[in-house]
Design a protein around this motif. Sequence first.
Motif, PDB file in Angstrom:
ATOM      1  N   ARG A 190      -6.750  -7.998  -1.106  1.00 45.20           N
ATOM      2  CA  ARG A 190      -7.373  -6.687  -0.907  1.00 45.20           C
ATOM      3  C   ARG A 190      -8.020  -6.575   0.470  1.00 45.20           C
ATOM      4  O   ARG A 190      -8.867  -7.382   0.836  1.00 45.20           O
ATOM      5  CB  ARG A 190      -8.445  -6.474  -1.964  1.00 45.20           C
ATOM      6  CG  ARG A 190      -9.180  -5.167  -1.806  1.00 45.20           C
ATOM      7  CD  ARG A 190     -10.306  -5.052  -2.806  1.00 45.20           C
ATOM      8  NE  ARG A 190     -10.996  -3.791  -2.619  1.00 45.20           N
ATOM      9  CZ  ARG A 190     -12.282  -3.614  -2.832  1.00 45.20           C
ATOM     10  NH1 ARG A 190     -13.023  -4.618  -3.258  1.00 45.20           N
ATOM     11  NH2 ARG A 190     -12.822  -2.444  -2.628  1.00 45.20           N
ATOM     12  N   PRO A 191      -7.644  -5.532   1.235  1.00 46.79           N
ATOM     13  CA  PRO A 191      -8.345  -5.275   2.495  1.00 46.79           C
ATOM     14  C   PRO A 191      -9.769  -4.769   2.211  1.00 46.79           C
ATOM     15  O   PRO A 191     -10.005  -4.101   1.212  1.00 46.79           O
ATOM     16  CB  PRO A 191      -7.510  -4.178   3.157  1.00 46.79           C
ATOM     17  CG  PRO A 191      -6.163  -4.270   2.514  1.00 46.79           C
ATOM     18  CD  PRO A 191      -6.452  -4.692   1.095  1.00 46.79           C
TER      19      PRO A 191
ATOM     20  N   SER B 202       1.799   3.301   3.970  1.00 46.32           N
ATOM     21  CA  SER B 202       1.734   1.936   4.503  1.00 46.32           C
ATOM     22  C   SER B 202       2.970   1.130   4.141  1.00 46.32           C
ATOM     23  O   SER B 202       3.532   0.423   4.982  1.00 46.32           O
ATOM     24  CB  SER B 202       0.485   1.208   4.007  1.00 46.32           C
ATOM     25  OG  SER B 202      -0.660   1.728   4.617  1.00 46.32           O
TER      26      SER B 202
ATOM     27  N   GLU C 224      -3.564  -4.016   7.991  1.00 43.59           N
ATOM     28  CA  GLU C 224      -3.202  -3.997   9.403  1.00 43.59           C
ATOM     29  C   GLU C 224      -1.877  -4.729   9.602  1.00 43.59           C
ATOM     30  O   GLU C 224      -1.451  -5.515   8.758  1.00 43.59           O
ATOM     31  CB  GLU C 224      -4.317  -4.652  10.218  1.00 43.59           C
ATOM     32  CG  GLU C 224      -5.612  -3.854  10.126  1.00 43.59           C
ATOM     33  CD  GLU C 224      -6.797  -4.539  10.779  1.00 43.59           C
ATOM     34  OE1 GLU C 224      -6.674  -5.703  11.231  1.00 43.59           O
ATOM     35  OE2 GLU C 224      -7.862  -3.897  10.836  1.00 43.59           O
TER      36      GLU C 224
ATOM     37  N   ASP D 282     -13.018  -2.642   1.888  1.00 50.18           N
ATOM     38  CA  ASP D 282     -13.258  -1.203   1.700  1.00 50.18           C
ATOM     39  C   ASP D 282     -11.985  -0.406   1.438  1.00 50.18           C
ATOM     40  O   ASP D 282     -11.905   0.777   1.745  1.00 50.18           O
ATOM     41  CB  ASP D 282     -13.993  -0.616   2.919  1.00 50.18           C
ATOM     42  CG  ASP D 282     -15.312  -1.314   3.182  1.00 50.18           C
ATOM     43  OD1 ASP D 282     -16.051  -1.573   2.210  1.00 50.18           O
ATOM     44  OD2 ASP D 282     -15.598  -1.622   4.357  1.00 50.18           O
ATOM     45  N   ASN D 283     -10.983  -1.070   0.881  1.00 48.46           N
ATOM     46  CA  ASN D 283      -9.698  -0.426   0.550  1.00 48.46           C
ATOM     47  C   ASN D 283      -9.019   0.230   1.751  1.00 48.46           C
ATOM     48  O   ASN D 283      -8.252   1.175   1.593  1.00 48.46           O
ATOM     49  CB  ASN D 283      -9.850   0.589  -0.584  1.00 48.46           C
ATOM     50  CG  ASN D 283     -10.042  -0.089  -1.909  1.00 48.46           C
ATOM     51  OD1 ASN D 283      -9.671  -1.233  -2.092  1.00 48.46           O
ATOM     52  ND2 ASN D 283     -10.646   0.615  -2.839  1.00 48.46           N
ATOM     53  N   ARG D 284      -9.283  -0.281   2.943  1.00 51.81           N
ATOM     54  CA  ARG D 284      -8.604   0.263   4.126  1.00 51.81           C
ATOM     55  C   ARG D 284      -7.126  -0.110   4.070  1.00 51.81           C
ATOM     56  O   ARG D 284      -6.713  -0.983   3.309  1.00 51.81           O
ATOM     57  CB  ARG D 284      -9.247  -0.266   5.407  1.00 51.81           C
ATOM     58  CG  ARG D 284      -9.035  -1.744   5.633  1.00 51.81           C
ATOM     59  CD  ARG D 284      -9.312  -2.147   7.070  1.00 51.81           C
ATOM     60  NE  ARG D 284      -9.422  -3.572   7.252  1.00 51.81           N
ATOM     61  CZ  ARG D 284      -8.426  -4.434   7.216  1.00 51.81           C
ATOM     62  NH1 ARG D 284      -7.195  -4.037   6.957  1.00 51.81           N
ATOM     63  NH2 ARG D 284      -8.625  -5.732   7.416  1.00 51.81           N
ATOM     64  N   ASP D 285      -6.326   0.578   4.886  1.00 49.31           N
ATOM     65  CA  ASP D 285      -4.910   0.237   4.979  1.00 49.31           C
ATOM     66  C   ASP D 285      -4.767  -1.168   5.557  1.00 49.31           C
ATOM     67  O   ASP D 285      -5.547  -1.561   6.436  1.00 49.31           O
ATOM     68  CB  ASP D 285      -4.178   1.219   5.903  1.00 49.31           C
ATOM     69  CG  ASP D 285      -4.069   2.608   5.321  1.00 49.31           C
ATOM     70  OD1 ASP D 285      -4.261   2.771   4.097  1.00 49.31           O
ATOM     71  OD2 ASP D 285      -3.778   3.549   6.096  1.00 49.31           O
TER      72      ASP D 285
END
Length: 178
Positions: A80-81, A115, A88, A83-86
């Motif tokens: 999991r990235p 993504s 990279e 803060d639920n960011r996309d």
Amino acid sequence: MIQPGRDCNLCGLCKGRTNLVLPSGDLSSPVVLVGEAPGETEDLQGMPFVGRAGKILNQAMEDVGLDRSKVMITNTVKCRPPDNRDPEKEEMDACRRFLESELLGRSVVVGLGKSAIKDLLGYTGPMAPVVNTRQYIEVQGTRVLFIPTYHPMACVYQKVARAELRNTLRMIKEEFGL
């Protein structure tokens, strides 16, 4: 299928994970659904699409009579990235060999959301023109049918996304006899 070890540290996402999120469903299915990254619930349970997006995906599958256990479901990255960011590019690149091993020998790969579509197809434009089109990606030297569609979370905000996701799943069910 190659999978990361429990102690995988190929990218910085390992620092914040609770669990690796590995594929679920029928691991020998000709059909693979690929999302972008695990969310909080997925990280806690160690399974893809079991949180809010998973509930939406399950409902869409149920609406068209497609049994979730008949397809393989995975993500472009296994952790999991923050803060639920996309995820990279470097993170997706770190997991690429695992993802490619999951996709090898499949009849069709369905990209769920921007993504996954960017990572697998290289497409960065708007979704509408490519949703439910037949594209091809290369997986270890082999051409594989790729169908881009909306991520289940897009269905929360857009009725057209909900309808198109159902269309994708219906098409997959019918074409591959699932």
